[in-house]
Design an enzyme around this catalytic site. Structure first.
Site, mmCIF file in Angstrom:
data_model
loop_
_atom_site.group_PDB
_atom_site.id
_atom_site.type_symbol
_atom_site.label_atom_id
_atom_site.label_comp_id
_atom_site.label_asym_id
_atom_site.label_seq_id
_atom_site.Cartn_x
_atom_site.Cartn_y
_atom_site.Cartn_z
ATOM 1 N N GLN A 119 63.745 11.678 13.041
ATOM 2 C CA GLN A 119 65.184 11.967 13.128
ATOM 3 C C GLN A 119 65.709 11.555 14.499
ATOM 4 O OE1 GLN A 119 66.641 15.751 11.465
ATOM 5 N NE2 GLN A 119 67.330 16.285 13.505
ATOM 6 N N GLU B 125 67.643 21.204 7.568
ATOM 7 C CA GLU B 125 66.684 21.515 8.632
ATOM 8 C C GLU B 125 66.620 23.025 8.862
ATOM 9 O OE1 GLU B 125 67.270 19.382 12.310
ATOM 10 O OE2 GLU B 125 65.537 20.340 13.256
HETATM 11 C C1 FAD Z 1 60.113 20.811 19.849
HETATM 12 C C2 FAD Z 1 61.393 20.065 19.687
HETATM 13 C C3 FAD Z 1 61.493 19.065 18.723
HETATM 14 C C4 FAD Z 1 62.685 18.346 18.569
HETATM 15 N N1 FAD Z 1 62.732 17.355 17.631
HETATM 16 C C5 FAD Z 1 63.871 16.599 17.514
HETATM 17 C C6 FAD Z 1 63.932 15.497 16.606
HETATM 18 O O1 FAD Z 1 62.970 15.210 15.889
HETATM 19 N N2 FAD Z 1 65.050 14.754 16.544
HETATM 20 C C7 FAD Z 1 66.138 15.047 17.305
HETATM 21 O O2 FAD Z 1 67.146 14.356 17.174
HETATM 22 N N3 FAD Z 1 66.123 16.079 18.195
HETATM 23 C C8 FAD Z 1 65.017 16.865 18.319
HETATM 24 N N4 FAD Z 1 64.969 17.899 19.224
HETATM 25 C C9 FAD Z 1 66.111 18.108 20.118
HETATM 26 C C10 FAD Z 1 66.948 19.344 19.810
HETATM 27 O O3 FAD Z 1 67.761 19.122 18.708
HETATM 28 C C11 FAD Z 1 67.768 19.665 21.078
HETATM 29 O O4 FAD Z 1 66.846 20.027 22.057
HETATM 30 C C12 FAD Z 1 68.741 20.788 20.886
HETATM 31 O O5 FAD Z 1 69.794 20.391 20.079
HETATM 32 C C13 FAD Z 1 69.300 21.306 22.221
HETATM 33 O O6 FAD Z 1 69.746 20.276 23.035
HETATM 34 P P1 FAD Z 1 69.272 20.140 24.561
HETATM 35 O O7 FAD Z 1 67.828 20.242 24.574
HETATM 36 O O8 FAD Z 1 69.901 18.955 25.114
HETATM 37 O O9 FAD Z 1 69.845 21.452 25.264
HETATM 38 P P2 FAD Z 1 71.327 21.624 25.846
HETATM 39 O O10 FAD Z 1 72.301 21.298 24.778
HETATM 40 O O11 FAD Z 1 71.429 20.940 27.129
HETATM 41 O O12 FAD Z 1 71.376 23.192 26.078
HETATM 42 C C14 FAD Z 1 71.005 23.824 27.298
HETATM 43 C C15 FAD Z 1 71.322 25.295 27.169
HETATM 44 O O13 FAD Z 1 72.727 25.467 27.034
HETATM 45 C C16 FAD Z 1 73.026 26.233 25.893
HETATM 46 N N5 FAD Z 1 74.299 25.787 25.307
HETATM 47 C C17 FAD Z 1 74.708 24.518 25.096
HETATM 48 N N6 FAD Z 1 75.928 24.523 24.532
HETATM 49 C C18 FAD Z 1 76.285 25.813 24.363
HETATM 50 C C19 FAD Z 1 77.438 26.465 23.821
HETATM 51 N N7 FAD Z 1 78.453 25.794 23.320
HETATM 52 N N8 FAD Z 1 77.448 27.825 23.809
HETATM 53 C C20 FAD Z 1 76.404 28.535 24.312
HETATM 54 N N9 FAD Z 1 75.305 27.971 24.843
HETATM 55 C C21 FAD Z 1 75.250 26.626 24.867
HETATM 56 C C22 FAD Z 1 71.868 25.995 24.952
HETATM 57 O O14 FAD Z 1 71.711 27.083 24.053
HETATM 58 C C23 FAD Z 1 70.712 25.914 25.919
HETATM 59 O O15 FAD Z 1 70.289 27.199 26.195
HETATM 60 C C24 FAD Z 1 63.803 18.646 19.389
HETATM 61 C C25 FAD Z 1 63.696 19.655 20.346
HETATM 62 C C26 FAD Z 1 62.511 20.364 20.508
HETATM 63 C C27 FAD Z 1 62.436 21.426 21.546
#
Ligand code: FAD
Lengths: 390, 360
Positions: A125, A242
């Site tokens: 994905q 998902e």
């Molecule tokens: C083990 C693992 C597997 C994954 N596999 C995939 C995959 O196969 N394909 C894929 O596309 N993605 C994948 N991901 C990515 C995942 O979808 C993102 O990590 C997730 O959407 C969060 O984005 P970020 O890590 O950039 O955190 P950020 O968006 O930067 O968030 C940082 C912090 O801010 C908080 N935050 C952000 N916005 C808000 C809001 N509006 N209100 C309150 N709090 C907020 C979040 O909760 C978090 O605590 C994976 C992630 C992990 C950990």
């Protein structure tokens, strides 16, 4: 209300159970490394396919069996019971496949679905980007018209299983400027020169997710899914699948509780008495058991709605938030029973113990992936309870 | 009443912090971990005379008491430094030996400033339970002590054997064929552990601690682990606050979302409570207050759990980047989880507290 299996479902359960009981014990142990595990898992998936157990709830014309989602759920329950291999095709069979069934063209369905079920093609994905995590609509990867198809440029990140995937579901920007409206949903063949997969090590050491650099990768014209610029809508249904997959079964909490109970039975406290006589342990286990039971019942409620062709209700949105901390706490409790030896390098541990540690970490990943805990809470408050956006 | 550090204590803390940044920065710790060789830190601890902090000057130490020692461990936690050598050696072996008349001098003479003496107890239990699985006959010790902190690399093992109501302290030199140490790898690679097997190992009985003295000695170890966890938690919160202030999603720093602020604020609530517990316990142990031991247990149970909660909050607030090997958070996260169990879990100390509360 009737929680018994209908007669045909009960019969199905018996058949499945007998089949699994003869097949599962023939499997050797699963290798640790993802690439090797895939090769070990493929023949198993092929056997499922040939026995008619792959894609149970998918339409017959695309290699499925046209059975009910209830039978599909029964099948997974029995798999857990029998200790069948973990599903390595969660993204293909769990998210990408259902998305194609809902939004794909007839040609796409014919071409891709059957190969998901046979285990020939694994999927990944390609949604998240360095600048687009929780704010997925901020994604910047571009798709520009190129001959009969598109040329893709950009960078994706955290892509689970990209190193073993044949195809990806990909979100890329086809419009100008606008956030949600400029996004399209594509199928990207992964094995091509413009796709560069670089493994990222996870905190426990394994490299199961990746960075994916897209530099002039090509998507043929017939691999757009849904409308041009209509990718957001398609992606939202993928994310729905998902969440449902996480909530209703990626981790079998019933089995975890059984294993936790077995661990407690095998352990004595510092006072030399069976741990199961300890009042604190008894209370804690009963509490976890309560939550496991309710989590599973909620899962059944979601399934029942789906089986009747309805849209998932509010309980489906609460399920991920209920499930993830439960799995964390079950694992943490097991680790506390094991004590300091539960903090050993998992490769050196007895596999039954290492499992708690791996799952404890994996559960932390799950609370981030597919929309973090905070994002899930926002979704609940805003979409289900109708509270204003902040 | 004054609940604050004095100027000297603040200077000590700053000096340790600066030295750790210079000599044991995260880049170095990662290199040591990759090479599976933590000995450069041992040299750093000796070079900075940290081994002697909290050890009386007449015993060749740097002076200072439990407050200074706790301050040092808070800094070690902040730096996620491989502090095991200080915990098992200065905090453990010396902390036990010093309670015997002439014990510290004896240990020092034996070590001759060279080797390290390590407290040889199972690291998952409170140290005053002693090495339960060891038998002694005719001055020779036999048995297995699992998961001994810093056993690989120790020159001498101080083995406390339960006897009657107290502990007999035996000193066993490593190196002979009668002592076998099998290293155990942990997910926290900044700590060394090993299973110790004694086969008719020749030891010297250097004295005996009664139950109270053994509890006091263990309380110091519990305190130091608590202080270290406090430091881990503070650093994880600092890292997190910095990160969420920079990370932009939805056009704003994620720090501007209330859920993010609340999680960080809750971590601070935990941390400040832990701080109060740690430094009261340090003072009370130093001054021989009657409630010192109880407060060390409180500090150990609370601060190590607070650090674990902070670790999980920090991980969630970092999003996926915090879930990687490359990000430093994992080093702190794993240490926080290990410290929870190290020298007695919160449950084991709460059980002791409940005894003290005479509930029935
Ligand atoms: C083990 C693992 C597997 C994954 N596999 C995939 C995959 O196969 N394909 C894929 O596309 N993605 C994948 N991901 C990515 C995942 O979808 C993102 O990590 C997730 O959407 C969060 O984005 P970020 O890590 O950039 O955190 P950020 O968006 O930067 O968030 C940082 C912090 O801010 C908080 N935050 C952000 N916005 C808000 C809001 N509006 N209100 C309150 N709090 C907020 C979040 O909760 C978090 O605590 C994976 C992630 C992990 C950990």
């Amino acid at each position: 209300m009737d929680f018994r299996d209908a007669a045909e479902d009960a019969a199905f359960r018996e058949t499945v159970r007998a089949w699994l009981e003869s097949e599962v014990p023939r499997l050797g142990p699963a290798p640790d490394k993802l690439e090797e595990r895939v090769e070990w898992w493929r023949p198993w998936q092929r056997r499922l396919y040939e026995a008619g157990y792959a894609g149970l709830a998918w339409p017959r014309e695309y290699g499925g069996r046209g059975a009910s989602v209830l039978q599909q759920a029964i099948f997974y329950e029995e798999c857990d019971r029998a200790g069948a291999p973990d599903r390595l095709d969660v993204i293909g069979a769990g998210f990408a496949g259902p998305t194609l069934i809902e939004h794909g063209t007839a040609a796409q369905k014919t071409r891709f679905l059957d190969r998901i079920l046979t285990g020939e093609d694994l999927w990944c994905q390609l949604f998240s980007e360095p600048g687009a995590g929780s704010d997925l609509a901020a994604l910047a990867t571009r798709a520009t018209p190129d001959g009969d198809g598109w040329r893709i440029d950009g960078q994706k990140v955290w892509t689970s299983a990209a190193q073993v995937a044949e195809y990806a579901i990909l979100l890329a920007r086809t419009g100008e400027g606008e956030r949600h409206r400029g996004i399209s949903f594509f199928i990207l063949p992964m094995r091509q020169p413009g796709v560069d997969v670089r493994p990222l090590r996870q905190m426990l050491g394994g490299a199961e997710f990746n960075e994916v650099f897209l530099d002039g990768a090509h998507v043929p014209g017939d691999l757009l899914v849904g409308q041009l610029g209509g990718g957001w809508k398609v992606a939202m249904s993928t994310l729905g699948y998902e969440r449902a997959a996480i909530a209703t079964g990626r981790v079998n909490t019933l089995r975890l509780l059984d294993e936790l109970i077995a661990l407690v039975r095998d352990t004595r406290g510092a006072d030399g008495l069976p741990l199961g006589q300890d009042a604190f342990v008894r209370q804690r286990l009963a509490e976890l058991y309560t939550r496991m039971t309710l989590q599973r019942l909620t899962g059944k409620r979601i399934l029942s709605t789906l089986a009747e062709g309805g849209a998932p209700g509010p309980e489906a949105s609460t399920a991920k938030l209920f499930t993830t901390p439960l799995v964390e706490e079950i694992c943490d409790f097991a680790l506390s029973v094991i004590g300091i030896e539960g903090q050993e390098e998992p490769a050196d541990m007895d596999p039954a113990r290492a499992k708690w540690l791996r799952l404890a970490y994996q559960a932390r990943g799950t609370s981030i992936a597919g929309g973090t805990t905070f994002i899930q809470r926002n979704i609940l408050a805003e979409r289900v309870l109708g509270m204003p956006r902040d | 009443m004054r609940f604050a550090f004095n100027e000297e204590q603040e200077m000590l803390r700053d000096a340790i912090r600066v030295a750790l940044q210079r000599e044991a920065g995260l880049d170095k710790i990662r290199r040591w971990v990759d090479a599976a060789d933590l000995s450069p830190f041992d040299a750093c601890a000796v070079g900075n005379a940290w081994v002697g902090i909290g050890v009386a000057e007449e015993l060749g130490g740097q002076g200072g008491g439990r407050v200074e020692q706790a301050l040092m461990f808070e800094e070690l936690g902040r730096a996620v430094a491989p502090s095991g050598v200080l915990l098992a050696g200065a905090g453990g072996a010396l902390g036990f030996a010093v309670r015997l008349p002439g014990g510290a001098e004896f240990l020092r003479e034996v070590l001759d400033g060279e080797g390290t003496g390590v407290l040889c107890v199972p690291a998952g239990r409170p140290a005053d339970e002693g090495a339960l699985q060891v038998q002694v006959a005719g001055g020779r010790l036999s048995g297995v002590i699992p998961m001994v902190l810093e056993a690989p690399g120790a020159s001498h093992l101080l083995v406390p054997l339960p006897s009657g109501d107290g502990l007999d302290l035996w000193l066993v030199p490593d190196g002979g064929s009668d002592v076998d140490i099998k290293p155990r790898r942990m997910i926290d690679r900044t700590r060394r552990f090993g299973d110790v097997r004694l086969q008719q190992a020749k030891g010297i009985r250097i004295g005996r601690l009664d139950r109270g003295a053994a509890q006091d000695a263990n309380a110091v170890i519990a305190l130091l682990v608590a202080a270290e966890s406090l430091g881990l938690a503070r650093r994880m919160l600092d890292m997190t606050v910095e990160y969420v202030g920079q990370r932009v999603q939805f056009g704003v720093p994620v720090a501007s979302f209330q859920a993010v602020k609340h999680a960080a604020a809750e971590a601070l609530v935990d941390i400040e409570a832990a701080h109060s517990g740690v430094y009261y316990a340090a003072w009370a142990l130093q001054e021989g207050q009657a409630d010192g031991v109880l407060h060390a247990w409180i500090a150990k149970a609370f601060a190590t759990e607070a650090a674990v909660r902070t670790a999980d909050r920090a991980l969630l607030l970092h999003g996926a980047i915090g879930y990687t090997w490359e990000h430093d958070l994992q080093l702190f996260y794993k240490r926080a989880k290990l410290n929870l169990e190290l020298f007695g879990s919160p449950r084991s100390y709460r059980e002791r507290m409940a005894e003290v509360l005479a509930l029935h």
